[in-house]
Design a protein around this motif. Structure first.
Motif, short mmCIF file in Angstrom:
data_model
loop_
_atom_site.label_atom_id
_atom_site.label_comp_id
_atom_site.label_asym_id
_atom_site.label_seq_id
_atom_site.Cartn_x
_atom_site.Cartn_y
_atom_site.Cartn_z
N MET A 34 -0.12 -1.18 12.74
CA MET A 34 -1.31 -1.54 11.96
C MET A 34 -2.57 -1.22 12.76
O MET A 34 -2.55 -1.13 13.99
N VAL A 35 -3.68 -1.03 12.03
CA VAL A 35 -4.96 -0.79 12.69
C VAL A 35 -5.36 -2.04 13.46
O VAL A 35 -5.29 -3.16 12.94
N PHE A 36 -5.76 -1.85 14.68
CA PHE A 36 -6.10 -2.98 15.57
C PHE A 36 -7.61 -3.07 15.73
O PHE A 36 -8.25 -2.12 16.18
N ARG A 37 -8.17 -4.21 15.34
CA ARG A 37 -9.60 -4.45 15.49
C ARG A 37 -9.85 -5.16 16.81
O ARG A 37 -9.51 -6.33 16.96
N PHE A 38 -10.44 -4.45 17.74
CA PHE A 38 -10.77 -5.06 19.03
C PHE A 38 -12.28 -5.29 19.08
O PHE A 38 -13.07 -4.43 18.70
N GLY A 39 -12.67 -6.45 19.56
CA GLY A 39 -14.10 -6.73 19.68
C GLY A 39 -14.33 -8.18 20.01
O GLY A 39 -13.39 -8.99 20.06
N TYR A 40 -15.59 -8.54 20.20
CA TYR A 40 -15.91 -9.90 20.59
C TYR A 40 -15.70 -10.89 19.45
O TYR A 40 -15.36 -12.05 19.69
N GLY A 41 -15.91 -10.44 18.21
CA GLY A 41 -15.67 -11.31 17.06
C GLY A 41 -14.21 -11.73 16.96
O GLY A 41 -13.89 -12.93 16.96
N PRO A 42 -13.28 -10.76 16.88
CA PRO A 42 -11.86 -11.13 16.87
C PRO A 42 -11.43 -11.91 18.10
O PRO A 42 -10.54 -12.75 18.03
N ALA A 43 -12.06 -11.65 19.24
CA ALA A 43 -11.70 -12.35 20.47
C ALA A 43 -12.01 -13.83 20.39
O ALA A 43 -11.32 -14.66 21.00
N GLU A 44 -13.05 -14.19 19.62
CA GLU A 44 -13.39 -15.60 19.48
C GLU A 44 -12.28 -16.37 18.79
O GLU A 44 -11.99 -17.52 19.14
N GLU A 45 -11.63 -15.74 17.80
CA GLU A 45 -10.51 -16.38 17.11
C GLU A 45 -9.33 -16.55 18.07
O GLU A 45 -8.66 -17.58 18.07
N VAL A 46 -9.08 -15.53 18.90
CA VAL A 46 -8.01 -15.62 19.89
C VAL A 46 -8.31 -16.73 20.89
O VAL A 46 -7.42 -17.50 21.27
N THR A 47 -9.56 -16.84 21.29
CA THR A 47 -9.96 -17.89 22.24
C THR A 47 -9.69 -19.27 21.66
O THR A 47 -9.20 -20.17 22.35
N ARG A 48 -10.02 -19.46 20.37
CA ARG A 48 -9.78 -20.76 19.73
C ARG A 48 -8.30 -21.11 19.73
O ARG A 48 -7.92 -22.27 19.94
N LYS A 49 -7.45 -20.11 19.50
CA LYS A 49 -6.01 -20.35 19.50
C LYS A 49 -5.52 -20.71 20.90
O LYS A 49 -4.69 -21.61 21.07
N MET A 50 -6.03 -20.01 21.91
CA MET A 50 -5.60 -20.28 23.27
C MET A 50 -6.14 -21.61 23.78
O MET A 50 -5.52 -22.26 24.64
N LEU A 51 -7.28 -22.02 23.26
CA LEU A 51 -7.84 -23.32 23.64
C LEU A 51 -6.92 -24.47 23.21
O LEU A 51 -6.96 -25.55 23.80
N ARG A 52 -6.11 -24.24 22.19
CA ARG A 52 -5.17 -25.26 21.74
C ARG A 52 -4.20 -25.60 22.87
O ARG A 52 -3.90 -26.76 23.13
N LEU A 53 -3.71 -24.56 23.56
CA LEU A 53 -2.84 -24.78 24.71
C LEU A 53 -3.60 -25.50 25.82
O LEU A 53 -3.10 -26.48 26.40
N TRP A 54 -4.80 -25.04 26.13
CA TRP A 54 -5.57 -25.64 27.22
C TRP A 54 -5.92 -27.09 26.92
O TRP A 54 -5.92 -27.92 27.83
N ASN A 55 -6.21 -27.40 25.67
CA ASN A 55 -6.54 -28.78 25.31
C ASN A 55 -5.35 -29.72 25.48
O ASN A 55 -5.49 -30.86 25.92
N VAL A 56 -4.15 -29.24 25.10
CA VAL A 56 -2.95 -30.06 25.30
C VAL A 56 -2.69 -30.25 26.79
O VAL A 56 -2.36 -31.34 27.24
N TYR A 57 -2.86 -29.18 27.54
CA TYR A 57 -2.70 -29.25 29.00
C TYR A 57 -3.70 -30.24 29.61
O TYR A 57 -3.33 -31.08 30.43
N ALA A 58 -4.96 -30.16 29.18
CA ALA A 58 -6.00 -31.07 29.68
C ALA A 58 -5.69 -32.51 29.30
O ALA A 58 -5.92 -33.44 30.09
N PHE A 59 -5.17 -32.70 28.09
CA PHE A 59 -4.79 -34.04 27.64
C PHE A 59 -3.73 -34.62 28.56
O PHE A 59 -3.82 -35.77 29.02
N PHE A 60 -2.71 -33.83 28.86
CA PHE A 60 -1.64 -34.32 29.72
C PHE A 60 -2.15 -34.62 31.12
O PHE A 60 -1.84 -35.68 31.69
N VAL A 61 -2.93 -33.70 31.69
CA VAL A 61 -3.42 -33.88 33.06
C VAL A 61 -4.29 -35.13 33.15
O VAL A 61 -4.21 -35.89 34.12
N THR A 62 -5.11 -35.37 32.13
CA THR A 62 -5.97 -36.55 32.13
C THR A 62 -5.15 -37.83 32.25
O THR A 62 -5.44 -38.71 33.07
N TYR A 63 -4.11 -37.94 31.44
CA TYR A 63 -3.29 -39.15 31.45
C TYR A 63 -2.34 -39.18 32.64
O TYR A 63 -2.01 -40.26 33.15
#
Length: 267
Positions: A34-63
């Motif tokens: 498929m055609v791959f759209r690379f750019g800062y706009g699509p990267a923001e969506e990827v960042t939001r998805k990866m933040l889900r992992l980081w937020n769970v990790y931060a939650f665990f570390v906090t407790y």
């Protein structure tokens, strides 16, 4: 990209602005047919998805850093642990099997999608449904089991993701593993890649919890459309199923649906 056309993005600029791991995850999740759209706009969506992992990790570390945090090295046998813990571990080993299979077939795009689905289940279902267990003041077996299950998920995810997001994986590994076990491999990239344990996979429980999540989502949506706040209890939730097996599975996890939708009974 065309340098003369002015729409090229230098790799140094992309790394600085979006992060190397985000850029790698963005490429890994792109189907090669498929055609791959690379750019800062699509990267923001990827960042939001990866933040889900980081937020769970931060939650665990906090407790985990609180004075009353229980040890995470041991827990009760799986058959004595809560339904949520048994489900998330079963879900984790299913993911491990899927990831290994997709890597064997050089299919990184499906690998990315399956990991993102798991992260969604982990953060929006397991952690949310288990919050009260982490908040308990008493150091009982249920609290220990919750910490152990989430710790297992995070360490395993760090190892699974190491080939794709090497920097985030290493940061998590060093903090979660090396900081408490100096005998562990020095780096996540020197650790053995996870292998699924078929004994830990419970397809019946996984299907039942999937139905519980779906019905809960539909129930919350129905509340929203009717303008009924979630905090206002309802007497009955009426739902439809495709067959008797689904009805049986759903009633086996009815307590989760009742809590999520704030309803007294399911019909």
């Amino acid at each position: 990209f065309s340098k003369s056309g002015g729409n090229a993005i230098a790799v140094e600029d992309a790394t600085e602005r979006m992060g190397a791991d985000v850029m790698r995850w963005q490429y890994a999740g792109a189907p090669i047919n498929m055609v791959f759209r690379f750019g800062y706009g699509p990267a923001e969506e990827v960042t939001r998805k990866m933040l889900r992992l980081w937020n769970v990790y931060a939650f665990f570390v906090t407790y985990a850093n609180l004075p009353d945090c229980p040890p995470i090295a041991s827990s009760a046998p799986m058959d004595q642990r809560s339904e949520l813990d048994r489900w998330v571990i079963a879900r984790l080993h299913t993911l491990i099997a899927q990831c290994n299979d997709r890597l064997e077939h050089f299919d990184s795009a499906t690998f990315v999608r399956e990991v993102e689905k798991f992260l969604d289940d982990l953060s929006t279902w397991y952690v949310r449904r288990s919050r009260r267990r982490f908040w308990k003041s008493e150091n009982d077996q249920d609290k220990l089991s919750a910490y152990h299950a989430l710790y297992t998920c995070l360490v395993t995810l760090a190892k699974l993701l190491a080939p794709f997001t090497p920097f985030i994986a290493e940061e998590m590994y060093q903090n979660l593993v090396r900081s408490v076990d100096k005998g562990a491999p020095e780096s996540v990239h020197l650790s053995a890649y996870p292998v699924a344990d078929p004994k830990q996979i419970d397809n019946s429980l996984s299907e039942a919890m999937r139905l519980a999540m779906k019905v809960s989502s539909l129930g919350r949506s129905a509340r929203s459309k009717a303008g009924i706040p979630v905090r206002r209890p309802l007497k009955t939730l009426i739902f439809g199923v495709r067959n008797a097996n689904e009805e049986h599975l759903l009633h086996s996890v009815a307590s989760h649906v009742k809590d999520e939708v704030n309803v007294d009974d399911l019909t």
